[in-house]
Design a protein around this motif. Sequence first.
Motif, PDB file in Angstrom:
ATOM      1  N   LYS A 363       0.824  -1.223   0.000  1.00 60.02           N
ATOM      2  CA  LYS A 363       0.000   0.000   0.000  1.00 60.02           C
ATOM      3  C   LYS A 363       0.851   1.264   0.000  1.00 60.02           C
ATOM      4  CE  LYS A 363      -3.967  -1.918   2.508  1.00 60.02           C
ATOM      5  NZ  LYS A 363      -4.709  -1.866   3.798  1.00 60.02           N
ATOM      6  N   SER A 366       1.761   3.426  -3.204  1.00 64.36           N
ATOM      7  CA  SER A 366       0.819   4.293  -3.920  1.00 64.36           C
ATOM      8  C   SER A 366       1.289   5.740  -3.954  1.00 64.36           C
ATOM      9  CB  SER A 366      -0.563   4.216  -3.265  1.00 64.36           C
ATOM     10  OG  SER A 366      -0.491   4.680  -1.921  1.00 64.36           O
ATOM     11  N   GLU A 368       0.399   8.227  -2.059  1.00 60.39           N
ATOM     12  CA  GLU A 368      -0.642   9.233  -1.812  1.00 60.39           C
ATOM     13  C   GLU A 368      -0.327  10.058  -0.565  1.00 60.39           C
ATOM     14  OE1 GLU A 368      -4.282   7.133  -1.567  1.00 60.39           O
ATOM     15  OE2 GLU A 368      -4.231   6.422  -3.634  1.00 60.39           O
TER      16      GLU A 368
END
Length: 951
Positions: A363, A366, A368
Amino acid sequence: MMEKSCTLLVHFDKGTPALANEIKEALEGNDVELKIEALKKAIMLLLNGDTIPQLFITIIRYVLPSEDHTVQKLLLLYLEIIEKTDSKGKILPEMILICQNLRNNLQHPNEYIRGVTLRFLCRLNEAEIIEPLIPSILANLEHRHPFVRRNAVLAIMFVYRLPQGETLLDSAPEIIDRFLASEQDPSSKRNAFLMLFNCAQDRAVHYLFTHIGRIIEWGEQLQMVVLELIKKVCRVNKGEKSKYIKIIISLLDAPSSAVVYECAGTLVSLSSAPTAIKAAANTYSQLLLSQSDNNVKLILLDRISELKASHREIMIELVMDVLRALSSPNVDIRRKTLDIVLDLITPRNINQVVMMLKKEVVKTQSGELEKNGEYRQMLVQAIYACAVKFPEVASTVVHPLMDFLGDSNVASALDVAVFVREIIETNPKLRVSIITRLLDTFYQIRNSRVCTHSLWIIGEYCLSLSEVESGIATIKQCLGELPFYTASEEKEAQDATKNSQVVSSTTVSSRRPVILADGTYATQSAALETAMSAPVLVQGSLASVGNLRSLILSGDFFLETVVACTLTKLVLRLEEIQPSKAEVNKATTQALLIMVSMLQLGQSSVLPHPIDNDSRDRIVLCIRLLCHKGEEVRKIWLESCRQSFVKMLADKQLLETEETKAKAQILSAQPDDLIDFYHLKSRKGMSQLELEDAVQDDLKRATGEFTKDKDDANKLNRILQLTGFSDPVYAEAYVTVNHYDIVLDVTVINRTKETLQNLCMELATMGDLKLVERPQNYTLAPESSKQIKANIKVSSTETGVIFGNIVYEASSNVLDRSVIVLNDIHIDIMDYISPASCADVSFRTMWAEFEWENKVAVNTVIQDEKEFLNHVVKATNMKCLTPPSALEGECGVLAANLYAKSVFGEDALVNVSVEKQADGKLSGYIRIRSKTQGIALSLGDKITLKQKGGL
């Protein structure tokens, strides 16, 4: 004078004090706004020590009749803080004037006026004022508005708790009991139950068990008071604990999160039964997921951590629930969650935990969130810890993690490299697959330090012919075509140097001391630090060229030495396994060409600064070795290096094992303690929970968990004499040091034959210490004593000093004030720092970042280096990070790193470097670094004081 409690605190700016005449004029006027401002000023002046006696009559005449609600509220605040008694404790005659006003307020048609007046009565201690108002207070219990009723209940409670309260309101518990039975408002019911809880506990318990079936329907505030009642009753009467625990477990289904949290805390404090602990742990885990506030999550994680320390077996079952807290984006929550989970992993849950961590690592790619790099580093460290503890999972995690060797986050990439280095040694079955993967992904690595770790792995663990040849080919490919520069490029660089006199700051500093892993200082080229960021490419290097070429052309000479050593090892190993002498000679000449090219590059003007002597000597050594290969040297390069690494891992494992043993609490039981056996206990009429709770108490008693060792000697050390035995007033202080405050419990004794009036202990502080309260005045009878408490707030880790004096007036001569100067109280920094551990990489990073350094010269009578180190460790309450194996031997030189952490989260770093002189004395320096000046200076003072061995 007696010490008075303060019921009102208001900030007051003394810069522009109001004049009494101005306040009086404003109060006598008809403007309501001016009256409000004048009343506020009068209240502030009273709070700050001014009496203003002339205002009282003015307020009675002009403010008392006012119908404005704000004025009436401020009037009550004014009446709350004025002196209502004379010096003998009798009520002042003018107080009779306010009694009628208070009675009128209690019968006022407006519910707000009634309510605030009832609340004002809660703060009155004068029975003479309250007595005529009791009928009006009781009448307000039947008022239609709940605001009035709940304040009436509070007023009754405070009146009943007065010294003469039971005489004034002897039937108060019975009245409130009847009121509670018929009341419907939740706040009023809560206040009524609180009154019974404080004043008539038996009635509160009776009401609780009468309505036990409806507890879950009660309001949040009332449920909280019920929990307080349960804790109070169970502390006194432990025999009835089981029936109250059933109530707590039923309240775990309450809709209020606050009530559920308190229930869990109460359960843990009352019972050690597995059922109760499991219920509390489940509650904390559910709240951890349902609450959105980060502060609440951190508090819940603290509670879970406390449960883990005492009930690890139960918490192991909930490890996956706790791990779900990683969904929070907050880094502190994630760090604390991982710390808890790593202590709960077992062979049963390790696969689930690692799978969850791997998903979280994916994760983070990503991109972000801005702190993904830091989070990824924490995850890598967590997986590393799992793999070290359970080697069987290493095969499932090492290959996915190797994709992050080229990560832009240097710290996480470096952690992966260290992880791979350890796994390849401890898991021989994974060696071939790790080497293959590393050679395939090596070109992606763009950081110098990660490159050096990876090159060491390639040099040590490429064992087969194909692996050695692939290793040499990979390094050659990443270095690119030779030479590293052309003659025309060198000429252009020389011209540019002549034309440009301004040199950037990244290339000016040629050398600076750096601390190594073993604690020694070494000279480091400044270019190594610039290589930590994106490499600055010079002529002859392009963005598309190999990673090693880019870094070397940026001036990274340390990397050059690692490349040379790796090539040397690979060529020596190739000679052992390659039957063709021609191939060996070809590889040798190619390696020599690369090393010579690196030396030429370092001595050319293409780079902004020349190669340092250490790097040059290392490369020359490799060249000589390849030209004159000997069996002894070959053994050192191909075997001894690996053996040292294996020994380092063994030492690390031994240290961790010793720490684990040290953490285990050594509990003892008293010889005559009663021990009940589970299978022999009577089970008649006992539920499973009651049986478990009784057994757990027996187990605690058997293992000595109830036994607390009182360190009386340590308490005596904290008693400090403040005045001399011949002084008229003798004073001594017992100092209690908490994390964020210091409590001075001072005993003051009047040793004279006369009364001392207005005795005041005036204190002042130096350092980051702050007095919380203003000093009070006392009257001491002849040969009597007084306990005075002083609270001091601590805001940072620093050696502070408390000093002051005692001022008093003798009854024989009131005008003459006597002063006794007190001895200084020095607050020791050792009370605020504790030993801690950190990785070598983290230590060196902090050492480079921290700006405050205190350098203390070694000056001691101790003649043994290790004895001196142990003395410094003990004196500073720090932990030695340097492993014992690195301190072995007798070479006359010792270097070690020490580390500690303060209760405020501040880091303290110490480097001890000592050398034994010809005359047997020790010389050297102790360097202290920290982010704040206070720790560096305070630790330096402590070491200077203690390093002589206590002499």
